[in-house]
Scaffold this active site. Structure first.
Site, PDB file in Angstrom:
ATOM      1  N   ASN A 186      42.443  38.004  40.944  1.00 24.40           N
ATOM      2  CA  ASN A 186      42.083  38.998  39.819  1.00 24.40           C
ATOM      3  C   ASN A 186      43.303  39.594  39.290  1.00 24.40           C
ATOM      4  O   ASN A 186      44.103  39.968  39.947  1.00 24.40           O
ATOM      5  CB  ASN A 186      40.934  39.974  40.201  1.00 24.40           C
ATOM      6  CG  ASN A 186      39.907  39.346  40.715  1.00 24.40           C
ATOM      7  OD1 ASN A 186      39.265  38.587  40.197  1.00 24.40           O
ATOM      8  ND2 ASN A 186      38.909  40.331  41.465  1.00 24.40           N
ATOM      9  N   SER A 244      45.496  37.866  37.388  1.00 24.71           N
ATOM     10  CA  SER A 244      46.739  36.828  37.210  1.00 24.71           C
ATOM     11  C   SER A 244      46.903  36.359  35.892  1.00 24.71           C
ATOM     12  O   SER A 244      47.596  35.866  35.518  1.00 24.71           O
ATOM     13  CB  SER A 244      46.115  35.587  38.291  1.00 24.71           C
ATOM     14  OG  SER A 244      44.876  35.277  37.598  1.00 24.71           O
ATOM     15  N   LYS A 249      43.850  35.202  34.025  1.00 22.68           N
ATOM     16  CA  LYS A 249      43.086  34.003  33.354  1.00 22.68           C
ATOM     17  C   LYS A 249      42.047  34.316  32.288  1.00 22.68           C
ATOM     18  O   LYS A 249      41.782  33.704  31.356  1.00 22.68           O
ATOM     19  CB  LYS A 249      42.132  33.975  34.634  1.00 22.68           C
ATOM     20  CG  LYS A 249      42.455  33.363  36.104  1.00 22.68           C
ATOM     21  CD  LYS A 249      41.498  32.853  36.932  1.00 22.68           C
ATOM     22  CE  LYS A 249      40.530  34.016  37.352  1.00 22.68           C
ATOM     23  NZ  LYS A 249      41.012  35.259  37.971  1.00 22.68           N
ATOM     24  N   SER A 250      41.548  35.540  32.379  1.00 22.22           N
ATOM     25  CA  SER A 250      40.515  35.988  31.013  1.00 22.22           C
ATOM     26  C   SER A 250      41.507  36.329  30.061  1.00 22.22           C
ATOM     27  O   SER A 250      41.108  36.245  28.700  1.00 22.22           O
ATOM     28  CB  SER A 250      39.880  37.365  31.561  1.00 22.22           C
ATOM     29  OG  SER A 250      38.894  36.927  32.653  1.00 22.22           O
ATOM     30  N   GLU A 258      33.985  32.182  34.286  1.00 24.53           N
ATOM     31  CA  GLU A 258      33.040  32.699  35.565  1.00 24.53           C
ATOM     32  C   GLU A 258      31.537  32.530  35.294  1.00 24.53           C
ATOM     33  O   GLU A 258      30.949  33.360  35.887  1.00 24.53           O
ATOM     34  CB  GLU A 258      33.499  34.272  35.852  1.00 24.53           C
ATOM     35  CG  GLU A 258      34.990  34.480  36.246  1.00 24.53           C
ATOM     36  CD  GLU A 258      35.379  33.957  37.580  1.00 24.53           C
ATOM     37  OE1 GLU A 258      34.380  33.317  38.174  1.00 24.53           O
ATOM     38  OE2 GLU A 258      36.453  34.275  37.781  1.00 24.53           O
TER      39      GLU A 258
END
Length: 278
Positions: free
Chosen positions: A41, A43, A45-46, A165
């Site tokens: 979390n 890092s 990604k989103s 996710e």
């Protein structure tokens, strides 16, 4: 073959942040690949998925989608090539019934009604939800809701689907069901899939893994290479899969296994072959 997604030296920093959320990100994804984006979390990604979809503007660097450079002038056309399946399908529902919801995006594209009705029926059939067409989405189970969300995306026939996710709220059976549907759709329609996930079942589907840490690419690798290096897995915040941990324990016990990552079936086959030689 030209890449369908290409990022070159892309950097993005949130307002008032001391450090970039993403820094000098460079990679290419080929058409019809399944790519897993992994990392702890925070890092990035989103943030990466929002940059690719044009929801956030990069500070610097170049993003190309299906051969088009992402810009203010091209962003709306590019978004027609990309569909996103979110973690919570309730956030995507806008229709009173399942078929209304699947039709919503097509109505926004002003698709003729006859063609739209046929496309909705086709999309629901792909995810095995035809019999639920007249149900209210809120009455469905979590797995059924996610199928409807997928139908709404594939009805638009995008070139790229981002799974953000999107199986994390499902039980193991529901997760496997959704992943099998996505694999079938990828093969049938030639879709490129970008999967943002911590789930090992989703990661093992991937042709390529891009591991992020602190806003930078830590690794670009294959499933076999990543799962063969337990230290690297731990470093990027992933729990090594059962077979990787078992292989390490068996080698420590003196059993001469290969060092490459094995699926459960391949590991069982290798153990059986070793047994026959004793």
């Amino acid at each position: 073959m030209d890449p369908i997604i290409s990022l070159q030296d892309v950097t993005f920093t949130y307002e008032n942040a001391q450090h970039p959320a993403l820094s000098e990100i460079t990679f290419q994804i080929q058409p019809q690949q399944w790519v897993a984006i992994v990392g702890l979390n925070g890092s990035g990604k989103s943030t990466l998925s929002k940059l690719i979809n044009g929801l956030l503007p990069a500070d610097s660097g170049t993003i190309k989608i299906a051969g088009k450079v992402l810009s203010e002038q091209t962003v709306w056309n590019i978004r027609r090539d990309i569909g996103i399946i979110f973690q919570n399908p309730d956030h995507q529902f806008v229709g009173a019934t399942v078929e209304d919801d699947v039709a919503f995006g097509l109505e926004n594209q002003n698709m003729p009604r006859t063609k739209m009705v046929a496309r909705v029926k086709w999309a629901l059939a792909q995810v095995h939800m035809t019999e639920f067409a007249h149900k209210a989405p809120q009455t469905l189970s979590g797995g059924q809701k996610q199928r409807v969300a997928i139908a709404g995306i594939i009805a638009l026939q995008p070139k790229i689907i981002i799974m953000d996710e999107s199986t994390s709220m499902l039980d193991p059976n529901g997760r496997q069901d959704i992943l099998q549907i996505m694999r079938n759709l990828q093969q049938q329609l030639g879709i490129t899939i970008l999967s943002i996930t911590h789930d090992m079942a989703e990661i093992v589907q991937a042709d390529l893994i891009i591991a992020l840490k602190d806003g930078k690419i830590q690794k670009q690798t294959t499933v076999q290479e990543l799962f063969s290096d337990i230290d690297s897995l731990t470093n990027i915040g992933l729990q090594p899969p059962f077979t990787s941990r078992l292989q390490v324990l068996l080698r420590q016990a003196g059993i001469p296994l290969t060092t490459a990552y094995q699926t459960k079936q391949r590991l069982a086959d290798e153990l059986w072959q070793l047994h026959l030689k004793t």
